[in-house]
Motif scaffolding. Structure first.
Motif, PDB file in Angstrom:
ATOM      1  N   ILE A   1       0.859  -1.182   0.000  1.00 59.69           N
ATOM      2  CA  ILE A   1       0.000   0.000   0.000  1.00 59.69           C
ATOM      3  C   ILE A   1       0.896   1.234   0.000  1.00 59.69           C
ATOM      4  CG2 ILE A   1      -1.789   1.265   1.244  1.00 59.69           C
ATOM      5  CD1 ILE A   1      -2.685  -1.386   2.455  1.00 59.69           C
ATOM      6  N   THR A   2       0.930   1.936  -1.122  1.00 62.60           N
ATOM      7  CA  THR A   2       1.807   3.105  -1.244  1.00 62.60           C
ATOM      8  C   THR A   2       1.166   4.377  -0.730  1.00 62.60           C
ATOM      9  OG1 THR A   2       1.027   3.569  -3.492  1.00 62.60           O
ATOM     10  CG2 THR A   2       2.929   2.082  -3.267  1.00 62.60           C
ATOM     11  N   HIS A   3      -0.177   4.398  -0.643  1.00 66.21           N
ATOM     12  CA  HIS A   3      -0.873   5.604  -0.164  1.00 66.21           C
ATOM     13  C   HIS A   3      -2.305   5.224   0.181  1.00 66.21           C
ATOM     14  CE1 HIS A   3      -1.944   9.878   0.164  1.00 66.21           C
ATOM     15  NE2 HIS A   3      -3.062   9.561  -0.473  1.00 66.21           N
ATOM     16  N   THR A   4      -2.844   5.835   1.239  1.00 68.60           N
ATOM     17  CA  THR A   4      -4.257   5.680   1.578  1.00 68.60           C
ATOM     18  C   THR A   4      -4.887   7.056   1.711  1.00 68.60           C
ATOM     19  OG1 THR A   4      -3.770   3.650   2.809  1.00 68.60           O
ATOM     20  CG2 THR A   4      -5.918   4.661   3.181  1.00 68.60           C
ATOM     21  N   GLU A   5      -5.921   7.290   0.948  1.00 59.28           N
ATOM     22  CA  GLU A   5      -6.651   8.559   0.966  1.00 59.28           C
ATOM     23  C   GLU A   5      -7.985   8.348   1.673  1.00 59.28           C
ATOM     24  OE1 GLU A   5      -6.657  12.714  -0.392  1.00 59.28           O
ATOM     25  OE2 GLU A   5      -5.123  11.145  -0.450  1.00 59.28           O
ATOM     26  N   HIS A   6      -8.277   9.201   2.670  1.00 59.29           N
ATOM     27  CA  HIS A   6      -9.550   9.123   3.385  1.00 59.29           C
ATOM     28  C   HIS A   6     -10.422  10.299   2.953  1.00 59.29           C
ATOM     29  CE1 HIS A   6      -8.461   5.944   6.316  1.00 59.29           C
ATOM     30  NE2 HIS A   6      -7.233   6.400   6.104  1.00 59.29           N
ATOM     31  N   LEU A   7     -11.523  10.006   2.284  1.00 58.78           N
ATOM     32  CA  LEU A   7     -12.468  11.045   1.887  1.00 58.78           C
ATOM     33  C   LEU A   7     -13.602  11.043   2.899  1.00 58.78           C
ATOM     34  CD1 LEU A   7     -12.566  10.396  -1.953  1.00 58.78           C
ATOM     35  CD2 LEU A   7     -11.101  11.948  -0.667  1.00 58.78           C
ATOM     36  N   PRO A   8     -13.756  12.109   3.656  1.00 57.51           N
ATOM     37  CA  PRO A   8     -14.730  12.109   4.765  1.00 57.51           C
ATOM     38  C   PRO A   8     -16.157  12.095   4.259  1.00 57.51           C
ATOM     39  CG  PRO A   8     -13.839  14.305   4.431  1.00 57.51           C
ATOM     40  CD  PRO A   8     -13.071  13.399   3.513  1.00 57.51           C
ATOM     41  N   PRO A   9     -17.080  11.681   5.100  1.00 55.98           N
ATOM     42  CA  PRO A   9     -18.495  11.737   4.706  1.00 55.98           C
ATOM     43  C   PRO A   9     -18.945  13.181   4.531  1.00 55.98           C
ATOM     44  CG  PRO A   9     -18.280  11.167   7.024  1.00 55.98           C
ATOM     45  CD  PRO A   9     -16.897  11.140   6.449  1.00 55.98           C
ATOM     46  N   ARG A  10     -19.984  13.358   3.750  1.00 52.65           N
ATOM     47  CA  ARG A  10     -20.506  14.703   3.463  1.00 52.65           C
ATOM     48  C   ARG A  10     -22.014  14.678   3.630  1.00 52.65           C
ATOM     49  NH1 ARG A  10     -19.579  15.753  -2.473  1.00 52.65           N
ATOM     50  NH2 ARG A  10     -21.389  14.402  -2.691  1.00 52.65           N
ATOM     51  N   GLU A  11     -22.551  15.693   4.294  1.00 54.13           N
ATOM     52  CA  GLU A  11     -23.995  15.789   4.461  1.00 54.13           C
ATOM     53  C   GLU A  11     -24.644  16.307   3.187  1.00 54.13           C
ATOM     54  OE1 GLU A  11     -24.929  18.094   7.888  1.00 54.13           O
ATOM     55  OE2 GLU A  11     -24.844  16.340   9.202  1.00 54.13           O
ATOM     56  N   GLY A  12     -25.917  15.961   3.017  1.00 55.69           N
ATOM     57  CA  GLY A  12     -26.645  16.408   1.840  1.00 55.69           C
ATOM     58  C   GLY A  12     -27.376  17.713   2.078  1.00 55.69           C
ATOM     59  N   ARG A  13     -27.748  18.373   0.997  1.00 50.82           N
ATOM     60  CA  ARG A  13     -28.523  19.621   1.056  1.00 50.82           C
ATOM     61  C   ARG A  13     -29.805  19.436   0.265  1.00 50.82           C
ATOM     62  NH1 ARG A  13     -26.059  23.097  -1.956  1.00 50.82           N
ATOM     63  NH2 ARG A  13     -24.241  21.843  -2.559  1.00 50.82           N
ATOM     64  N   HIS A  14     -30.926  19.536   0.945  1.00 52.60           N
ATOM     65  CA  HIS A  14     -32.227  19.337   0.327  1.00 52.60           C
ATOM     66  C   HIS A  14     -32.751  20.612  -0.318  1.00 52.60           C
ATOM     67  CE1 HIS A  14     -33.491  15.521   2.695  1.00 52.60           C
ATOM     68  NE2 HIS A  14     -33.014  15.230   1.513  1.00 52.60           N
ATOM     69  N   ALA A  15     -33.738  20.436  -1.190  1.00 59.42           N
ATOM     70  CA  ALA A  15     -34.490  21.549  -1.765  1.00 59.42           C
ATOM     71  C   ALA A  15     -35.923  21.053  -1.944  1.00 59.42           C
ATOM     72  CB  ALA A  15     -33.877  21.985  -3.090  1.00 59.42           C
ATOM     73  N   VAL A  16     -36.710  21.755  -2.735  1.00 57.54           N
ATOM     74  CA  VAL A  16     -38.071  21.312  -3.052  1.00 57.54           C
ATOM     75  C   VAL A  16     -38.201  21.235  -4.568  1.00 57.54           C
ATOM     76  CG1 VAL A  16     -39.112  22.249  -0.961  1.00 57.54           C
ATOM     77  CG2 VAL A  16     -38.921  23.701  -2.995  1.00 57.54           C
ATOM     78  N   TRP A  17     -39.042  20.298  -5.023  1.00 58.50           N
ATOM     79  CA  TRP A  17     -39.270  20.199  -6.464  1.00 58.50           C
ATOM     80  C   TRP A  17     -39.973  21.460  -6.980  1.00 58.50           C
ATOM     81  CZ3 TRP A  17     -36.570  16.793  -8.867  1.00 58.50           C
ATOM     82  CH2 TRP A  17     -36.323  15.531  -8.321  1.00 58.50           C
ATOM     83  N   PRO A  18     -39.681  21.872  -8.211  1.00 57.18           N
ATOM     84  CA  PRO A  18     -40.401  23.023  -8.779  1.00 57.18           C
ATOM     85  C   PRO A  18     -41.908  22.774  -8.761  1.00 57.18           C
ATOM     86  CG  PRO A  18     -38.547  22.407 -10.184  1.00 57.18           C
ATOM     87  CD  PRO A  18     -38.662  21.339  -9.141  1.00 57.18           C
TER      88      PRO A  18
END
Length: 825
Positions: free
Chosen positions: A64-81
């Motif tokens: 294993i030459t490298h390990t990248e950790h991509l953190p979780p991300r919260e979502g952003r809601h909207a409303v349908w047109p």
């Protein structure tokens, strides 16, 4: 201009957004419910824990030459047109989706405004719903017309599998809408008896560009009621339409727009793309219409652990005594075996059909020998839960594998890019990528197949013994700190444009009013097509003159001819097909061919009949074709000085011939022998970038005549290997030639060319990024730990000269001198 016999590839994608929905942060699991089956409801192992187990075997941690950790991300809601039909919103909510993500609502707003839009967000970000909701609303409106079909929609996918998967999803989500939405797949697998119903009654037709090109557009009078009502055209995974294939699809879409205009329709284009550079530019070039961009991904993302993995050096030696790494195939089969034993649902992406089959077979064999109690209970049954999936399978085989993957019956799958695109494979825990897939866009697309329920996932890139792979696993910043590439396509390529002008004329005679639609090269091409007696001008229009179908002049996938059928000699059973352009190298006499875990030897290749006869066998080796290539300059378009030398871009003619094949021992890759072949040469007119060096530059680099050929050859190989980092290509899309004294330049010259008739845009991209490209090439060679050259730096797997001569240090000094006087930029 015999466009039906064009040679195939040879050797070595703005404006401000008008809608800003109200958004707010939400916990990530609220929008899309998990679709994991009840049997998978147990806690999933954390991706870091899975990786730790993989690395715990002796000697593995150092790989294993490298390990990248991509953190979780919260979502952003909207409303349908508010213009979306309430019934459609209810149907979506019935699937557990209470509110859209902000990018979905924004894309739907543009669609309702009649603006073509491209949604360029990450894998599993809900792009399908972004276009499906406005489409369903439009179809519901249309169902209230007196005809019952006042609006229709056309969905285009690059693969049959994706179209079939999307049809299942549309049927599920539109079920509460009753017969108002009538989806149907129309492709080569559609039974003849269903096709007339689809033409007359379906209002959401899912197909692929090939079927649109060959089946729908040439038969447009039978599709007149559908085309007259066409409101939306959905183009899924549009980032895959690059190079020659993308250029062909661009012209197919122009033909579609022309026919729609004749029938009084002006459809809105809705495009979905993986994250890409300048997606609106690429989408506009593809469709020929202005396209608005939605690229702010508001969906949630689970944790992603991404490991770069380099197989170890072995005690074996390859060509010219070079050190040999353990193959990515063998290493990946080990990893898949361990993942299956852990009960980790996994997909392995492999670059070749042969590789997918091999990894599947090796994994099955290893699982079958595991003794009871050594891992998961019932180990011996695990072998049956591993399979291969690739193009070339028959339709029933593909469908069965897709069902097994959806149901969870399969625990491990080795696949080509046939499963990379959009197919909703929920509940995967891990993705292993056997070899860099050619572009960062594809890498992230494949890695995104895991963790689709918003949960954590593991991705592992296993490096091949290849200059680019080796460079990347030791330069993780090139993957994780760089934007994805721009999509490259050239609709004005005359080899692409000419057959589509013929096809368009056969559909409806071409007039002067049509010419701007097809691009600036059209006016010059029409007289040539007239001279070739393909078109004839009568009064104010050009007409198709032949009895045969104009759509058959070209294969839009750029394969250059009808596929070669692979037939079992003893039974006459059709096993599958291989593209015409690959036949010389993959199904030549004596080649080893893998299909569904079985091994076959090619007994005969009949190029006239496009048939390869095979016989089941069990050889202890694989085969690799060898070829020779020569090149001549037809025209130099651009030339810039690099010190005393020159960097050029223009048109070339390449002559290529497969002359032999090597037999290599399975797993180790050791060469067992070479067999001569007698196959006809093929010529290719294409585009190339080339550079020359002068005698003074050679003296400054301390390159004497004895090592000149090896230095040029090594630089050529490494530059081909590195170009995919700068253009959306694969090293198999391009070729190269290096010559100590080229007859056209009268100087030592290195060429890198597009392996497609008329070019694909890759060499042009190389010309414009030459300084960065060749700098990375020099670094890749210089930093390799070998002494005299190896597959990780200057040896090529497709070299027609057996990787001889090569001179590693000479290549470094030569590139250093060349770059010393390269213009900035």
């Amino acid at each position: 201009m015999a466009f039906n016999h064009l040679p195939a590839g040879v050797h070595d994608a703005l404006g401000p957004l008008s809608v800003t929905p109200v958004t707010h942060s939400v916990p990530m699991a609220k929008n899309h419910r998990s679709e994991r089956s009840p049997t998978d409801s147990a806690a999933r192992p954390a991706p870091g824990a899975v990786l730790d187990r993989l690395a715990s075997a002796p000697g593995r941690a150092s790989r294993i030459t490298h390990t990248e950790h991509l953190p979780p991300r919260e979502g952003r809601h909207a409303v349908w047109p508010d213009r979306i039909r309430a019934e459609v919103i209810s149907a979506v909510q019935a699937k557990g989706i209470e509110h859209p993500w902000a990018h979905q609502a924004r894309a739907a707003e543009h669609a309702l405004d009649g603006e073509s839009v491209v949604v360029a967000t990450g894998t599993a970000s809900g792009k399908s719903l972004a276009y499906l909701v406005p489409v369903l609303s439009g179809l519901l409106d249309g169902s209230e017309a007196p005809s019952g079909r006042g609006a229709t929609a056309l969905y285009l996918a690059p693969t049959k599998a994706l179209a079939a998967d999307q049809c299942r999803s549309v049927k599920e989500i539109s079920h509460p809408l009753g017969t108002a939405v009538r989806p149907a797949v129309y492709d080569g697998d559609t039974p003849v008896e269903e096709r007339e119903w689809i033409r007359q009654y379906a209002n959401y037709v899912l197909t692929n560009p090939d079927m649109l090109h060959r089946g729908i557009l040439p038969s447009h009078p039978r599709w007149s009621s559908f085309l007259k009502a066409l409101k939306y055209v959905v183009i899924d995974e549009c980032h895959t339409y690059r190079g020659v294939f993308g250029s062909h699809v661009a012209q197919v879409l122009r033909r579609l727009r022309r026919l729609c205009t004749r029938y009084g329709a002006s459809p809105v284009f809705l495009l979905a793309s993986a994250t890409a550079a300048e997606p609106s530019v690429a989408a506009s070039r593809l469709t020929g219409v202005p396209v608005v961009e939605v690229a702010d991904d508001a969906s949630p993302r689970g944790e992603l652990v991404f490991a770069l993995w380099e197989p170890p050096l072995t005690e074996l030696h390859g060509e010219k005594g070079a050190p040999v790494r353990r193959t990515a195939t063998a290493e990946t089969a080990d990893l898949l075996t361990d993942l299956v034993l852990q009960g980790v649902r996994s997909v392995v992406f492999v670059r070749s059909r042969r590789g997918a089959e091999l990894i599947s077979v090796i994994t099955q064999e290893r699982l079958a020998t595991v003794t009871s109690g050594a891992g998961t209970a019932g180990d011996r049954s695990l072998a049956r839960r591993v399979a291969a999936y690739r193009g070339g399978y028959l339709a029933e085989e593909r469908r069965a594998l897709e069902r097994a993957l959806h149901s969870g019956e399969l625990l491990g799958l080795a696949t080509t890019t046939a499963l990379e695109l959009g197919i909703d494979v929920s509940g995967l825990d891990a993705v292993v990528i056997a070899g860099y897939p050619g572009t960062r866009a594809s890498l992230w697309q494949q890695a995104g197949r895991a963790g689709r329920s918003g949960e954590g996932a593991l991705a592992v890139l296993v490096a091949r013994d290849d200059p680019l792979d080796t460079f990347l696993v030791h330069h993780p910043e090139a993957l994780f700190d760089q934007p994805v590439e721009s999509t490259v396509l050239d609709p004005d390529n005359p080899y692409v444009l000419a057959p589509h002008l013929c096809a368009a004329a056969a559909e409806i005679p071409l007039t002067d009013d049509d010419l701007p639609l097809f691009g600036p090269a059209t006016e010059d091409l029409l007289p040539q097509l007239e001279a070739a007696k393909l078109l004839r001008r009568r009064t104010k229009a050009w007409h198709w003159t032949r009895r045969e179908r104009a759509a058959d002049l070209t294969d839009i996938r750029g394969q250059g001819g009808q596929p070669v059928q692979i037939v079992e000699a003893g039974t006459g059973r059709l096993l599958g097909t291989v593209d015409a352009g690959a036949a010389h190298t993959t199904v030549h006499e004596g080649a080893v061919h893998l299909h569904q875990g079985r091994t076959y030897l090619v007994r005969e290749l009949d190029l006239d009949e496009s048939v390869a006869l095979v016989q089941e066998a069990d050889p202890p080796y694989s085969t690799v074709a060898r070829d020779t290539t020569s090149i001549s300059i037809l025209e130099t378009d651009i030339e810039v000085p690099w010190g005393d030398g020159r960097l050029c871009y223009g048109s070339v003619e390449v002559t290529n011939q497969v002359v032999s094949f090597l037999r290599r021992k399975l797993i180790t890759g050791e060469v067992l022998g070479e067999t001569k072949l007698d196959l006809p040469p093929r010529t290719l007119r294409t585009r190339a970038v080339w550079w020359t060096v002068t005698e003074d530059q050679l003296d400054a680099a301390r390159i004497n005549p004895e090592i000149l050929g090896g230095a040029l050859h090594a630089a050529e190989h490494a530059s081909i290997g590195m170009l995919p980092l700068f253009a959306t290509c694969d090293r198999w899309d391009i070729g190269g030639v290096s010559i100590p004294l080229h007859p056209d330049t009268l100087l030592p010259t290195v060429f890198v060319y597009d392996g497609h008739p008329g070019g694909a845009g890759f060499a042009e991209r190389a010309f414009h990024t030459a300084r960065s490209w060749l700098t990375a090439t020099r670094e890749a060679i210089a930093s390799c730990e070998c002494d005299t050259g190896c597959p990780s730096c200057i040896q090529s797997p497709k070299c027609g000269n057996g990787n001889d001569p090569l001179h590693k240090r000479g290549a470094v000094r030569l590139l250093t001198e060349l770059l010393r006087e390269a213009p900035a930029g």
